[in-house]
Motif scaffolding. Structure first.
Motif, PDB file in Angstrom:
ATOM      1  N   PHE A 222      17.181  11.070   9.826  1.00  0.00           N
ATOM      2  CA  PHE A 222      16.121  10.421   9.381  1.00  0.00           C
ATOM      3  C   PHE A 222      15.306  11.142   8.230  1.00  0.00           C
ATOM      4  CE2 PHE A 222      11.832   8.969   9.541  1.00  0.00           C
ATOM      5  CZ  PHE A 222      11.825   7.744   9.941  1.00  0.00           C
ATOM      6  N   ILE A 223      15.172  10.218   6.989  1.00  0.00           N
ATOM      7  CA  ILE A 223      14.710  10.770   5.892  1.00  0.00           C
ATOM      8  C   ILE A 223      13.116  10.021   5.669  1.00  0.00           C
ATOM      9  CG2 ILE A 223      14.773  10.589   3.554  1.00  0.00           C
ATOM     10  CD1 ILE A 223      17.613  11.244   3.459  1.00  0.00           C
ATOM     11  N   HIS A 224      12.126  10.990   5.696  1.00  0.00           N
ATOM     12  CA  HIS A 224      10.862  10.536   5.720  1.00  0.00           C
ATOM     13  C   HIS A 224      10.430   9.708   4.295  1.00  0.00           C
ATOM     14  CE1 HIS A 224       9.835  12.573   9.397  1.00  0.00           C
ATOM     15  NE2 HIS A 224      10.528  13.606   8.862  1.00  0.00           N
ATOM     16  N   ALA A 225       9.691   9.019   4.324  1.00  0.00           N
ATOM     17  CA  ALA A 225       9.094   8.409   3.004  1.00  0.00           C
ATOM     18  C   ALA A 225       8.176   9.347   2.489  1.00  0.00           C
ATOM     19  CB  ALA A 225       8.389   6.864   3.231  1.00  0.00           C
ATOM     20  N   GLY A 226       8.055   9.514   1.059  1.00  0.00           N
ATOM     21  CA  GLY A 226       7.198  10.326   0.493  1.00  0.00           C
ATOM     22  C   GLY A 226       7.406  11.767   0.406  1.00  0.00           C
ATOM     23  N   SER A 227       8.781  12.324   0.582  1.00  0.00           N
ATOM     24  CA  SER A 227       9.140  13.436   0.307  1.00  0.00           C
ATOM     25  C   SER A 227      10.126  13.907  -0.422  1.00  0.00           C
ATOM     26  CB  SER A 227       9.409  14.160   1.936  1.00  0.00           C
ATOM     27  OG  SER A 227      10.455  13.035   2.655  1.00  0.00           O
TER      28      SER A 227
ATOM     29  N   SER B  11       7.108  12.600  -5.130  1.00  0.00           N
ATOM     30  CA  SER B  11       7.193  12.421  -3.839  1.00  0.00           C
ATOM     31  C   SER B  11       5.836  12.432  -3.080  1.00  0.00           C
ATOM     32  CB  SER B  11       8.104  13.559  -3.105  1.00  0.00           C
ATOM     33  OG  SER B  11       7.554  14.779  -3.303  1.00  0.00           O
ATOM     34  N   ARG B  12       4.874  13.190  -3.752  1.00  0.00           N
ATOM     35  CA  ARG B  12       3.387  13.436  -3.455  1.00  0.00           C
ATOM     36  C   ARG B  12       2.767  12.048  -3.760  1.00  0.00           C
ATOM     37  NH1 ARG B  12       5.657  16.243  -1.321  1.00  0.00           N
ATOM     38  NH2 ARG B  12       5.582  18.309  -0.968  1.00  0.00           N
ATOM     39  N   LEU B  13       3.325  11.200  -4.708  1.00  0.00           N
ATOM     40  CA  LEU B  13       2.746   9.851  -4.847  1.00  0.00           C
ATOM     41  C   LEU B  13       3.198   8.815  -3.806  1.00  0.00           C
ATOM     42  CD1 LEU B  13       3.400   9.262  -8.906  1.00  0.00           C
ATOM     43  CD2 LEU B  13       1.049   9.874  -7.649  1.00  0.00           C
ATOM     44  N   GLY B  14       4.257   9.195  -3.209  1.00  0.00           N
ATOM     45  CA  GLY B  14       4.587   8.434  -1.855  1.00  0.00           C
ATOM     46  C   GLY B  14       6.044   8.224  -2.046  1.00  0.00           C
ATOM     47  N   MET B  15       6.689   8.474  -3.208  1.00  0.00           N
ATOM     48  CA  MET B  15       8.173   7.825  -3.355  1.00  0.00           C
ATOM     49  C   MET B  15       8.749   8.497  -2.517  1.00  0.00           C
ATOM     50  SD  MET B  15       9.479   7.281  -7.254  1.00  0.00           S
ATOM     51  CE  MET B  15       7.995   6.404  -7.943  1.00  0.00           C
TER      52      MET B  15
ATOM     53  N   MET C  76      10.995   2.751  -5.166  1.00  0.00           N
ATOM     54  CA  MET C  76      10.407   3.133  -3.937  1.00  0.00           C
ATOM     55  C   MET C  76      11.188   4.342  -3.380  1.00  0.00           C
ATOM     56  SD  MET C  76       9.307  -0.296  -2.344  1.00  0.00           S
ATOM     57  CE  MET C  76       8.081  -0.171  -1.090  1.00  0.00           C
ATOM     58  N   ALA C  77      12.302   4.373  -3.755  1.00  0.00           N
ATOM     59  CA  ALA C  77      12.964   5.588  -3.522  1.00  0.00           C
ATOM     60  C   ALA C  77      13.851   6.269  -4.574  1.00  0.00           C
ATOM     61  CB  ALA C  77      14.008   5.417  -2.114  1.00  0.00           C
ATOM     62  N   LEU C  78      13.852   7.292  -5.017  1.00  0.00           N
ATOM     63  CA  LEU C  78      14.589   7.716  -6.124  1.00  0.00           C
ATOM     64  C   LEU C  78      15.772   8.761  -5.636  1.00  0.00           C
ATOM     65  CD1 LEU C  78      14.567   7.651  -9.270  1.00  0.00           C
ATOM     66  CD2 LEU C  78      13.245   9.726  -9.125  1.00  0.00           C
ATOM     67  N   PHE C  79      17.061   8.443  -6.063  1.00  0.00           N
ATOM     68  CA  PHE C  79      18.159   9.191  -5.693  1.00  0.00           C
ATOM     69  C   PHE C  79      18.646   9.828  -7.035  1.00  0.00           C
ATOM     70  CE2 PHE C  79      18.034   6.241  -2.302  1.00  0.00           C
ATOM     71  CZ  PHE C  79      18.551   7.038  -1.283  1.00  0.00           C
ATOM     72  N   LEU C  80      18.953  11.490  -7.018  1.00  0.00           N
ATOM     73  CA  LEU C  80      19.515  11.880  -8.323  1.00  0.00           C
ATOM     74  C   LEU C  80      20.680  12.632  -7.813  1.00  0.00           C
ATOM     75  CD1 LEU C  80      15.897  12.662  -7.862  1.00  0.00           C
ATOM     76  CD2 LEU C  80      16.455  12.544 -10.246  1.00  0.00           C
ATOM     77  N   ASP C  81      21.433  12.851  -8.680  1.00  0.00           N
ATOM     78  CA  ASP C  81      22.762  13.615  -8.368  1.00  0.00           C
ATOM     79  C   ASP C  81      22.721  15.013  -9.482  1.00  0.00           C
ATOM     80  OD1 ASP C  81      25.362  14.408  -7.826  1.00  0.00           O
ATOM     81  OD2 ASP C  81      26.305  12.611  -8.518  1.00  0.00           O
ATOM     82  N   GLU C  82      22.310  15.819  -8.885  1.00  0.00           N
ATOM     83  CA  GLU C  82      22.446  17.107  -9.565  1.00  0.00           C
ATOM     84  C   GLU C  82      21.591  16.990 -10.687  1.00  0.00           C
ATOM     85  OE1 GLU C  82      25.882  19.588  -9.317  1.00  0.00           O
ATOM     86  OE2 GLU C  82      26.593  18.742  -7.830  1.00  0.00           O
ATOM     87  N   PRO C  83      20.181  16.895 -10.796  1.00  0.00           N
ATOM     88  CA  PRO C  83      19.539  16.892 -11.744  1.00  0.00           C
ATOM     89  C   PRO C  83      19.271  18.077 -12.571  1.00  0.00           C
ATOM     90  CG  PRO C  83      17.980  16.458  -9.843  1.00  0.00           C
ATOM     91  CD  PRO C  83      19.434  16.681  -9.401  1.00  0.00           C
ATOM     92  N   THR C  84      19.422  19.220 -12.084  1.00  0.00           N
ATOM     93  CA  THR C  84      19.209  20.436 -12.699  1.00  0.00           C
ATOM     94  C   THR C  84      20.370  21.242 -13.253  1.00  0.00           C
ATOM     95  OG1 THR C  84      19.360  21.645 -10.665  1.00  0.00           O
ATOM     96  CG2 THR C  84      17.291  21.038 -11.218  1.00  0.00           C
TER      97      THR C  84
ATOM     98  N   SER D  89       0.902  -1.242  -0.050  1.00  0.00           N
ATOM     99  CA  SER D  89      -0.029  -0.059  -0.190  1.00  0.00           C
ATOM    100  C   SER D  89       0.876   1.132  -0.045  1.00  0.00           C
ATOM    101  CB  SER D  89      -1.150  -0.135   1.259  1.00  0.00           C
ATOM    102  OG  SER D  89      -0.429  -0.314   2.407  1.00  0.00           O
ATOM    103  N   THR D  90       1.944   1.154   0.623  1.00  0.00           N
ATOM    104  CA  THR D  90       2.898   2.423   0.584  1.00  0.00           C
ATOM    105  C   THR D  90       4.013   2.323  -0.471  1.00  0.00           C
ATOM    106  OG1 THR D  90       4.464   3.666   1.947  1.00  0.00           O
ATOM    107  CG2 THR D  90       4.108   1.020   2.464  1.00  0.00           C
ATOM    108  N   PHE D  91       4.275   3.192  -0.990  1.00  0.00           N
ATOM    109  CA  PHE D  91       5.419   3.241  -1.906  1.00  0.00           C
ATOM    110  C   PHE D  91       6.711   3.685  -1.487  1.00  0.00           C
ATOM    111  CE2 PHE D  91       2.467   2.386  -5.029  1.00  0.00           C
ATOM    112  CZ  PHE D  91       1.553   3.635  -5.353  1.00  0.00           C
ATOM    113  N   GLY D  92       6.909   4.577  -0.595  1.00  0.00           N
ATOM    114  CA  GLY D  92       8.091   5.259  -0.343  1.00  0.00           C
ATOM    115  C   GLY D  92       8.973   4.183   0.582  1.00  0.00           C
ATOM    116  N   LEU D  93      10.351   4.438   0.690  1.00  0.00           N
ATOM    117  CA  LEU D  93      11.161   4.147   1.654  1.00  0.00           C
ATOM    118  C   LEU D  93      11.554   5.078   2.669  1.00  0.00           C
ATOM    119  CD1 LEU D  93      13.694   1.789  -0.262  1.00  0.00           C
ATOM    120  CD2 LEU D  93      11.255   0.772   0.866  1.00  0.00           C
ATOM    121  N   SER D  94      11.656   4.782   3.984  1.00  0.00           N
ATOM    122  CA  SER D  94      12.203   5.927   4.775  1.00  0.00           C
ATOM    123  C   SER D  94      13.653   5.453   5.189  1.00  0.00           C
ATOM    124  CB  SER D  94      11.241   6.016   6.174  1.00  0.00           C
ATOM    125  OG  SER D  94      11.389   4.727   6.693  1.00  0.00           O
TER     126      SER D  94
END
Ligand SMILES: Nc1ncnc2c1ncn2[C@@H]1O[C@H](COP(=O)(O)OP(=O)(O)OP(=O)(O)O)[C@@H](O)[C@H]1O
Length: 850
Positions: free
Chosen positions: A285-290, A447-451, A420-428, A256-261
């Motif tokens: 601590f890094i919250h899921a879905g943010s 992140s609003r979808l829960g990732m 369930m978690a997405l990491f990006l290195d300087e995407p912009t 039911s939940t998409f994100g990893l904390s």
């Protein structure tokens, strides 16, 4: 054995032993000086007596023990020393007195294959053109915001120049280019030119366009709700895409939940070579879905920190927990996506093909292909890539889509696997303001979808900074701040730092954590160390940073999660098939290089054949068999190895550069895919198998022209097989080279190595000589020697009725009568090169594959 008296040595030119019988044995007559000189130089002269035999001339055959000399009949050919004519092949020009068989059948096959290839390319190109046109027209009608939003279009119509403007106003959209780039189109609509009337509901000033997909969702968060009213056609369509995407995600996740904390405590990384720890006492601590931003000065340890969270960094001490459970993060690899700073995508594939491959390899095994395709199409819509989905991605040097779109492709390749978690290195980095804002809006929506989305970010613009939910600020490998983005300014203000009016918070904060705090704090401690110490004192543990964190997931949820992870990824043989197909497609897209290789193969075969044309296939002069040794000319043993040397060099020059290109230009792709959990063996074998058709075709062109002109004793099929295996070796060698060199040096080094293995073929120095140096192993480990031996065997064996080939064998040092063994060794060496290359690929840069 009685030698006839010298009186038998009278002048006369007769065929081979016309008077020889039991009592009249062939005689050696003292030759004339001119004849002696000719023979010493490998030439021939008329017989020096009636009892002295000579070879039957080419174009004739001499049956009945050489008593007759008959012109070769039409439809047959007769080499020098023939006892009977040999039938020419079906399609060849063999008039009476022919000396060789120049078979035109292989040439005909080559011409037919080339014609088919060219026709196929033309048909596919024309078909592709119409298919893409049809798809794009359909897509524009269905999906494009401008097409779907006539009000919007009319409102801004007056302000837009070029294609959007003018007499065909009712039809403008149909006239858009297939490759049209929304970033560019929308970007060209300047904000000043835009009548920002209330009717432009949904227009985003920051993006300077009407957002759809993930972006629209980020800006209008309630839109995602299934129960949300459909306020207009656009939103309804967007909502449907998003809903479909979410449905796909739910199906993939099985949870039911998409994100990893992530929880981390006292992380420390101190490599032996480094004078100071790279990370120290990092807890949080890094919250899921943010949406999290990781910031810090250059060298502050940002990349190391995210690598730890992704399980890519070894040698770490401290505790890391995922969803409240401590353990090896590597086991979550299949549900963690990583988007590197450089857009590592395949330039020869389209946007959709790049993403589809990732989806096919990484989605659960149980998914059917049409479900995967549907998932990818929905994702393309959400990422606003649908209108360029059939465009090639191109490379930064030769771009086809824009930088922002390329970044979205790179993100899409990860999202296709539903992480369930997405990491990006300087995407912009490197993107203009519009494209950067678009990427950040997409991340926000995810992140609003829960990732859980965590991005390393460097000197962000205010709008990008503000789009972050929370921040991790690092300095000298230690924590400076962790918490909500809105709280960061007040945190620093409480420490005595002044933020000038109208200043960019991110810039001021960036200066402070980079050690320029004195600019904003005239008195007191303004050092980075002071900030680190203060944070450590105020937040002694991870728990004190996030007292409200969720409890660890339940046993049932853990089981669901492990099941989800276990199901991820196609079986290795399916991955091999996908990689094989992808590689063929790449080669098809790089067809100029393919046709160039065929052309080079044909040209080198033609030139080497031309160089052998005059010898008419007569490549060997040995000592005659008993009892004719004394009338033998000077021997020529090296012509066959010389011919094989030329063949080896030509194949080396033809195949080494394309071999490097096929294997070597994608190391980054291999590393990215290996790190994402793709099967390395499947990737490599897919590549290996995909080179077989081009090797066969290049060899066909080479061997056909070479054999047509040189007409050696070796049969066409045997020459074809030996040459093909030599191609196989050179491609294998090129794949080894591409593992150890830089991309730009690869072709040169591969050519160099192909010259070396070509020259080590036992011609000079001979293998016999090499044996006395105890270095035969080196020559035997070179494919050139086995190719030369195969040619030596096949060209010599038909002549064993005439020459003492054993003497020739000993003199050169080759083994005879082992064509199958020679080919087997070529196969073995080619395979060994590939194994070495794969082992190198697998183990040379292990950290890049984590
Ligand atoms: N395995 C390692 N061995 C030695 N030094 C390392 C290792 N990994 C990282 N470093 C060093 O640690 C420091 C921090 O590296 P890291 O890449 O994490 O910084 P960063 O904040 O991401 O920097 P940038 O913004 O410039 O990319 C650098 O000086 C780097 O050279």
């Amino acid at each position: 054995m009685v030698v006839p008296p010298p009186k038998a040595c009278i002048s006369g030119a007769l065929p081979w032993g016309p008077n020889n019988n039991e009592t009249m044995l062939p005689a050696y007559c003292q030759p004339e000086p001119a004849c002696l000189i000719a023979r010493l130089h490998g030439g021939s002269c008329v017989a020096q007596g009636v009892l002295e035999p000579v070879l039957c001339e080419s174009g004739f055959y001499c049956p009945e023990n050489g008593r007759k000399k008959i012109p070769c009949p039409e439809g047959s050919y007769c080499r020098k020393g023939s006892v009977e004519p040999i039938k020419c092949s079906a399609v060849s020009n063999c008039p009476k007195g022919s000396e060789r068989d120049m078979s035109l059948i292989p040439l005909g096959i080559v011409i037919v294959i080339d014609a088919l290839l060219i026709t196929m390319v033309i048909v596919l190109k024309v078909r592709g053109f119409f298919v893409i046109r049809r798809i794009n027209r359909k897509d524009h009608r269905v999906h494009h915001p401008l097409k779907r939003s006539p009000t919007f279009y009319k409102t801004i119509g007056g302000s837009i120049s070029g294609k959007f403007h003018g007499k065909n106003e009712g039809k403008q959209y149909e006239e858009l280019d297939d490759e049209v780039d929304t970033d560019v189109i929308y970007g060209s609509v300047g904000p000043d030119a835009m009548p920002l009337s209330p009717s432009l509901d949904g227009y985003d000033r920051q993006l300077r366009r009407h957002p759809i997909g993930f972006e629209a969702m980020a800006l209008k968060e309630d839109m995602f709700s299934v129960a949300a009213p459909m306020d207009d056609d656009n939103n309804a369509a967007d909502r449907t895409d998003l809903q479909r995407f979410v449905q796909s995600l739910s199906k993939i996740m099985g949870a039911s939940t998409f994100g990893l904390s992530f929880e981390f405590q006292d992380l420390r990384f101190h490599p032996k070579k480094s004078p100071r720890p790279i990370l120290q006492d990092v807890s949080g601590f890094i919250h899921a879905g943010s949406l999290w931003g990781v910031m810090g000065a250059s060298g502050a340890g940002k990349s190391t920190f995210v690598n730890v969270l992704m399980g890519k960094q070894s040698g770490i001490t401290g505790i890391t927990k995922v969803n409240g459970i401590a353990g090896d993060i590597k086991k979550y690899k299949k549900i963690i996506g990583y988007v590197p700073q450089d857009d590592i995508v395949l330039p020869e594939l389209t946007v959709r093909e790049n993403i589809l491959h990732s989806a096919r390899v990484r989605l659960p095994v149980s998914w059917k292909d049409d479900e995967i395709q549907h998932h990818v199409d929905v994702l393309l819509n959400c990422l606003q890539l649908d209108h360029v989905k059939n465009s090639l991605v191109g490379s930064p040097g030769a771009p086809v889509i824009s930088g922002g779109q390329r970044k979205r492709v790179s993100i899409g390749m990860e999202l296709a696997a539903a992480p369930m978690a997405l990491f990006l290195d300087e995407p912009t980095s490197g993107l203009d303001a519009t494209a950067a804002a678009s990427i950040m809006a997409t991340l926000k929506a995810l992140s609003r979808l829960g990732m859980t989305v965590i991005t390393v970010i460097h000197q962000p613009r205010p709008e990008i900074f503000e789009s972050l939910d929370s921040l991790v600020l690092l300095g000298a490998g230690r924590m400076i701040y962790q918490g909500p983005e809105e709280g960061v300014q007040s945190y620093f203000q409480n420490l005595g730092y002044n933020f000038p009016a109208h200043s960019n918070t991110a810039d001021v904060m960036g200066d402070i954590i980079a050690g320029e705090g004195r600019l904003y704090k005239p008195i007191g401690d303004a050092t980075v160390k002071g900030l680190i110490d203060y944070w450590a004192m105020a937040h002694p543990s991870a728990a004190s940073i996030n007292p409200d964190r969720r409890p660890p997931i339940s046993i049932a949820e853990t089981a669901v999660l492990s099941n989800t992870i276990k199901e991820r990824g196609a079986q290795w043989y399916r991955q091999l098939y996908f990689c094989f197909n992808r590689s063929l497609l790449q080669q098809y897209r790089m067809k100029s290089s393919f046709f160039f290789e065929l052309g080079v193969g044909a040209m080198s075969g033609f030139l080497i054949g031309l160089a052998q044309l005059n010898s008419k296939g007569d490549n060997f002069t040995g000592i005659f068999i008993e009892p004719y040794q004394l009338i033998s000319s000077a021997t020529i043993y090296s012509k066959i190895p010389q011919m094989s040397l030329l063949v080896g060099l030509a194949i080396g020059l033809t195949a080494s550069a394309p071999g490097v290109k096929i294997f070597g230009e994608e190391k980054l792709v291999f590393w990215r895919e290996a790190a994402a959990g793709h099967n390395r063996f499947s990737y490599y074998m897919g590549k290996v198998f995909s080179t077989i058709p081009r090797m066969v075709l290049a060899n066909l062109h080479f061997t056909t022209l070479f054999m047509l002109l040189s007409t050696p004793q070796i049969s066409y099929m045997h020459s074809f097989a030996a040459n093909l295996l030599y191609f196989y070796c050179i491609y294998g060698l090129a794949s080894c080279v591409s593992m150890v060199t830089r991309r730009e040096d690869g072709p040169l080094l591969a050519v160099m190595l192909s010259l070396i293995v070509g020259v080590l073929n036992g011609m000079s120095p001979t293998l016999d000589k090499v044996r006395t140096w105890h270095m035969e192993w080196l020559w035997r480990s070179s494919p050139g020697t086995w190719l030369a031996e195969a040619y030596f065997t096949e060209n010599l064996m038909p002549l064993k009725y005439l020459y003492d080939i054993e003497v020739a064998r000993k003199s050169m040092g080759y083994w005879l009568d082992g064509y199958a063994r020679d080919c087997g060794m070529l196969l073995f060496l080619g395979t060994a090169y590939r194994v070495i290359a794969f082992v190198g690929l697998r183990f040379m840069y292990p950290t890049k594959q984590r």
